[in-house]
Write an enzyme that holds these catalytic residues in place. Structure first.
Site, PDB file in Angstrom:
ATOM      1  N   LYS A   1      32.139  71.256  40.530  1.00 16.91           N
ATOM      2  CA  LYS A   1      32.969  70.250  41.192  1.00 16.91           C
ATOM      3  C   LYS A   1      32.316  68.867  41.234  1.00 16.91           C
ATOM      4  CE  LYS A   1      35.519  73.699  41.496  1.00 16.91           C
ATOM      5  NZ  LYS A   1      36.332  73.931  40.311  1.00 16.91           N
TER       6      LYS A   1
ATOM      7  N   GLU B   1      31.899  64.306  51.451  1.00 11.98           N
ATOM      8  CA  GLU B   1      33.086  63.466  51.235  1.00 11.98           C
ATOM      9  C   GLU B   1      33.644  62.938  52.537  1.00 11.98           C
ATOM     10  OE1 GLU B   1      35.985  65.848  49.194  1.00 11.98           O
ATOM     11  OE2 GLU B   1      34.977  65.610  47.261  1.00 11.98           O
TER      12      GLU B   1
ATOM     13  N   HIS C   1      43.919  78.922  52.067  1.00 12.44           N
ATOM     14  CA  HIS C   1      43.757  78.485  50.676  1.00 12.44           C
ATOM     15  C   HIS C   1      44.566  79.306  49.680  1.00 12.44           C
ATOM     16  CE1 HIS C   1      40.877  75.737  52.288  1.00 12.44           C
ATOM     17  NE2 HIS C   1      40.196  76.733  52.816  1.00 12.44           N
TER      18      HIS C   1
ATOM     19  N   ARG D   1      44.037  76.373  33.177  1.00 11.21           N
ATOM     20  CA  ARG D   1      44.811  77.572  32.835  1.00 11.21           C
ATOM     21  C   ARG D   1      46.279  77.309  33.148  1.00 11.21           C
ATOM     22  NH1 ARG D   1      42.782  78.599  38.214  1.00 11.21           N
ATOM     23  NH2 ARG D   1      44.591  78.339  39.564  1.00 11.21           N
TER      24      ARG D   1
HETATM   25  C1  MV4 Z   1      39.260  68.362  51.538  1.00 12.83           C
HETATM   26  C2  MV4 Z   1      40.000  68.288  52.739  1.00 12.83           C
HETATM   27  C3  MV4 Z   1      39.867  67.151  53.506  1.00 12.83           C
HETATM   28  N1  MV4 Z   1      39.044  66.165  53.094  1.00 12.83           N
HETATM   29  N2  MV4 Z   1      38.473  67.342  51.185  1.00 12.83           N
HETATM   30  C4  MV4 Z   1      40.184  72.931  50.560  1.00 12.83           C
HETATM   31  C5  MV4 Z   1      39.890  73.735  49.330  1.00 12.83           C
HETATM   32  C6  MV4 Z   1      39.308  72.775  48.354  1.00 12.83           C
HETATM   33  N3  MV4 Z   1      39.734  73.045  47.023  1.00 12.83           N
HETATM   34  C7  MV4 Z   1      39.669  71.443  48.852  1.00 12.83           C
HETATM   35  N4  MV4 Z   1      40.045  71.567  50.219  1.00 12.83           N
HETATM   36  C8  MV4 Z   1      40.092  70.489  51.068  1.00 12.83           C
HETATM   37  N5  MV4 Z   1      39.317  69.424  50.744  1.00 12.83           N
HETATM   38  C9  MV4 Z   1      38.368  66.260  51.959  1.00 12.83           C
HETATM   39  N6  MV4 Z   1      37.556  65.284  51.583  1.00 12.83           N
HETATM   40  C10 MV4 Z   1      40.832  69.360  53.070  1.00 12.83           C
HETATM   41  C11 MV4 Z   1      40.887  70.463  52.224  1.00 12.83           C
HETATM   42  C12 MV4 Z   1      41.806  71.499  52.589  1.00 12.83           C
HETATM   43  C13 MV4 Z   1      42.895  71.800  51.757  1.00 12.83           C
HETATM   44  C14 MV4 Z   1      43.117  71.138  50.553  1.00 12.83           C
HETATM   45  C15 MV4 Z   1      44.174  71.467  49.747  1.00 12.83           C
HETATM   46  C16 MV4 Z   1      45.049  72.473  50.148  1.00 12.83           C
HETATM   47  C17 MV4 Z   1      44.857  73.139  51.325  1.00 12.83           C
HETATM   48  C18 MV4 Z   1      43.780  72.818  52.148  1.00 12.83           C
HETATM   49  C19 MV4 Z   1      43.596  73.517  53.347  1.00 12.83           C
HETATM   50  C20 MV4 Z   1      42.509  73.193  54.137  1.00 12.83           C
HETATM   51  C21 MV4 Z   1      41.622  72.199  53.762  1.00 12.83           C
END
Ligand code: MV4
Length: 670
Positions: free
Chosen positions: A119, A203, A238, A300
């Site tokens: 990442k 972040e 998630h 994918r």
């Molecule tokens: C974040 C965020 C808030 N701020 N990054 C969760 C899984 C990962 N792939 C990225 N995620 C998040 N990153 C920052 N800087 C909140 C989440 C997040 C989230 C993101 C997408 C879809 C669902 C989510 C559920 C909880 C937290």
């Protein structure tokens, strides 16, 4: 001139294997399925032209065995391998091995997958390519002092994430600089145990995130296009629950900014095939062209690709096959249409009222909405009536995909599709999904990733059994309800008597024991039921596809399905099941063989607490069964003496006898 494949192997199972096979068949390509022990009779095996066994049921012994899969492809003369999603689909080592074996991987190059796998490196690459990335530190330094000072520069609250990332593991929100060191330590420990890599990135924390992703497609001639966006903000732990396209509230300006950033991202890694660029969007003030940031790329075909197919009218699997065979992208950007609104819901065998515990069981009845026939609803599934949801794989039963002229039409179509889906034999999340569709926030398009959790209590109230369901089950069990056209007049009149009020006995088994009811025939379609909590007169009419029960406080339409040991009453997306205790069988069991306890689900006998010859008390734990990653205590239903019991570490199937009692005590209430 390129040549289309004539034979491909599908290195996957379930609905996605079936989906790929369908397009291959349409294109005249022969298909080879692979299968594990549990999948020997699975739909994807039946659909394919050939099938190769690749190992025992656990995925590490079968669907993750790259060597077995490549050998299967070589042995059957396949030219290419489609990986589906999950399993080996984003494993660059597998891609290398496929290419080395002289086969084509239907997907991107191993290098593209590697570039997006880590990442932090992916984010640095995207930054360089001019794609917006969440403000933060994505560098190599890992010392506490460096990271803490970066966090201060970024501004609190911040989010610490594992660089190996994914699925929220190793993620920590930090509100206060004083808590940074401790949060860093715990994020590192979690990342280390989940990914074997404790490196992190820091972040800016996005408070009200939306997940919007852009479908991209590249070919091996340097072309990249996008197929618009999907909104996947409705997630739980998630896991995506409902996906849709277009994103609610998106403007032409925001779409242009997001799709051009996505195309730039794919071009930066010479991407070929189907890919998805995931963006996190700050939704605190609606969608803004400067409030979205690159999160990660999925290299994918995704679970939710049908949503894009519905709004574009295109077949993404066909595009994958064409691109992998060396053809140019079938359409230019300007030629890719966007029509109406599409939505997908993931129908799972799980129990929302028990924290979404996966459910298993046999799908004794499985019927999808009639609108499927009209092309308004598309069902993507890998199971049929009689198939089993096993503990080995993802318990998704089907994806329901709908299309409408606008979002309101899609919502309405989805609600009826969910309520018309009939499943008996396992618990499903259908009513949870229907409640979500009706949620005010969702209905108005005010979606964000926290929506489900904020409303979880209301969305998961255990459904009360519908008024009339128990009554219909009792009547059905009494055997007095028959479709008149199917039986001769004498049978149809069974029990009908003017001068007696003979009651037909029905015994149901509840969690509390057996409950006796009596059914009296009052007339043509009128009955009286008596028993604990019930004293009622009902009319029951047979309609073309359901029973219609009316009575005091009851106006209920449902299907009744006979199960091996009971009856399922199916109405509006839910099935209530009633276990019928056949009085004759009970008596027989008591008289001859002693009574037995059967495994409620397939599992592993974890520990055995009593031995043959032991005298046990009602409620005493006899053994512990491990199934679905949970331990289930099997307790004595009554006092008695053990005649036989299974041995520890035995793997048992559903319904296998676990315990036999010597002198059968009569169950309660008899
Ligand atoms: C974040 C965020 C808030 N701020 N990054 C969760 C899984 C990962 N792939 C990225 N995620 C998040 N990153 C920052 N800087 C909140 C989440 C997040 C989230 C993101 C997408 C879809 C669902 C989510 C559920 C909880 C937290």
């Amino acid at each position: 001139m390129t040549k289309m494949f004539s034979r491909i192997l599908i290195a996957n199972r379930g609905e996605i294997a079936c989906r790929v096979i369908r397009t291959a068949q349409k294109m005249g390509i022969s298909t080879i399925a692979v299968y594990s022990e549990a999948d020997a009779h699975a739909l994807h095996v039946a659909m394919a032209d050939e099938a190769v066994y690749i190992g025992p049921s656990p995925v590490t012994d079968s669907y993750l065995r790259a060597d077995h899969i490549i050998a299967a492809a070589l042995q059957t003369g396949a030219e290419a391998i489609h990986p589906g999603y999950g399993f080996l689909s984003e494993n660059p080592g597998f891609v290398d091995a496929v290419v080395k074996a002289g086969l084509v991987f239907i997907g991107p190059s191993a290098d593209s997958i590697r570039a997006m796998g880590l990442k932090d490196a992916a984010k640095r690459l995207m930054e360089k390519a001019g794609v917006p990335v969440v403000p933060g530190y994505h560098g190599e330094a890992q010392e506490l002092v460096v990271l803490a000072s970066k966090a201060r520069e970024i501004g609190y609250p911040v989010l610490i994430k594992a660089r190996a990332g994914g699925g929220g593991k190793g993620m920590r929100k930090v509100d206060d600089p004083d808590d940074f060191a401790e949060a860093l330590g715990s994020a590192r420990r979690e990342a280390k145990s989940a990914f074997g890599d404790d490196r992190v990135l820091v972040e800016k924390y996005i408070a009200k995130p939306r997940h919007i992703e852009v479908q991209v497609f590249g070919d091996n001639h340097g072309n990249v296009v996008h197929l618009y966006e999907r909104d996947c903000s409705l997630q739980r732990r998630h896991q995506k629950v409902i996906e849709e396209a277009p994103a609610p509230g998106i403007t032409a300006e925001v779409r242009a900014a997001m799709t051009s950033a996505a195309v730039k991202a794919a071009q930066a890694i010479n991407y070929s095939g189907a890919g998805t660029i995931e963006f996190i969007v700050d939704a605190t003030e609606g969608l803004k062209p400067d409030r979205f940031w690159f999160m990660e790329m999925n290299t994918r075909l995704q679970v939710e690709h049908p949503v894009t197919e519905m709004i574009t009218g295109l077949d993404l699997v066909e595009w994958q096959l064409r691109v992998a065979a060396g053809e140019k992208l079938p359409l230019s950007q300007k030629q890719i249409p966007l029509n109406g609104h599409a939505m997908e819901a993931r129908l799972y065998a799980e129990d929302p009222s028990k924290s979404f515990l996966p459910a298993i069981g046999t799908l004794h009845h499985l019927a999808f909405p009639a609108a499927v026939m009209d092309g308004l609803v598309r069902i993507e599934t890998g199971v049929r009536t009689g198939d089993t949801i096993s503990p080995y794989y993802d318990p998704m039963i089907a994806k329901l995909v709908v299309h409408g002229n606008d979002r309101a039409a899609a919502l309405a179509a989805m609600e009826s599709a969910l309520l018309e889906t009939e499943i008996a034999g396992t618990t499903t999340n259908a009513r949870f999904l229907a409640a979500l569709i009706r949620d005010d926030g969702f209905a108005t398009g005010d979606v964000d990733t926290g929506l489900i959790d904020r409303n979880l209590a209301a969305l998961t109230v255990p459904a009360a059994v519908d008024a009339g369901a128990r009554e219909l089950a009792i009547l059905f069990a009494s055997d007095l309800l028959r479709k008149p056209s199917l039986v001769d007049p004498w049978t149809a009149m069974r029990g009908y008597s003017h001068n007696s009020n003979l009651a037909y006995p029905v015994v149901l088994e509840d969690s509390g024991g057996t409950v006796r009811y009596g059914v009296t025939v009052l007339g043509d379609d009128r009955y009286a039921i008596s028993g604990p909590g019930i004293a009622t007169e009902l009319r029951v009419r047979h309609e073309p596809s359901s029973w219609h029960v009316t009575g005091k406080g009851i106006n209920f339409r449902a299907k009744a399905i006979t199960l091996p040991h009971g009856i399922a009453i199916i109405s509006k997306g839910a099935a209530a099941t009633f276990t019928v205790a056949d009085p004759f069988l009970l008596a027989e069991a008591a008289g001859h063989s002693g009574d037995r306890l059967a495994a409620p689900m397939p599992g592993l006998v974890k520990s055995v607490r009593v031995a043959a010859g032991d005298t046990v008390k009602k409620g005493q734990i006899l053994l512990v069964l491990e199934a679905m990653k949970m331990e289930h205590s099997i307790t004595a239903p009554h006092d008695g003496k053990i005649a036989e019991i299974v041995t520890e570490s035995m793997q048992v199937k559903e319904n296998t006898a676990l315990v036999r009692f010597e002198e059968a005590a009569l169950p309660d209430g008899r």
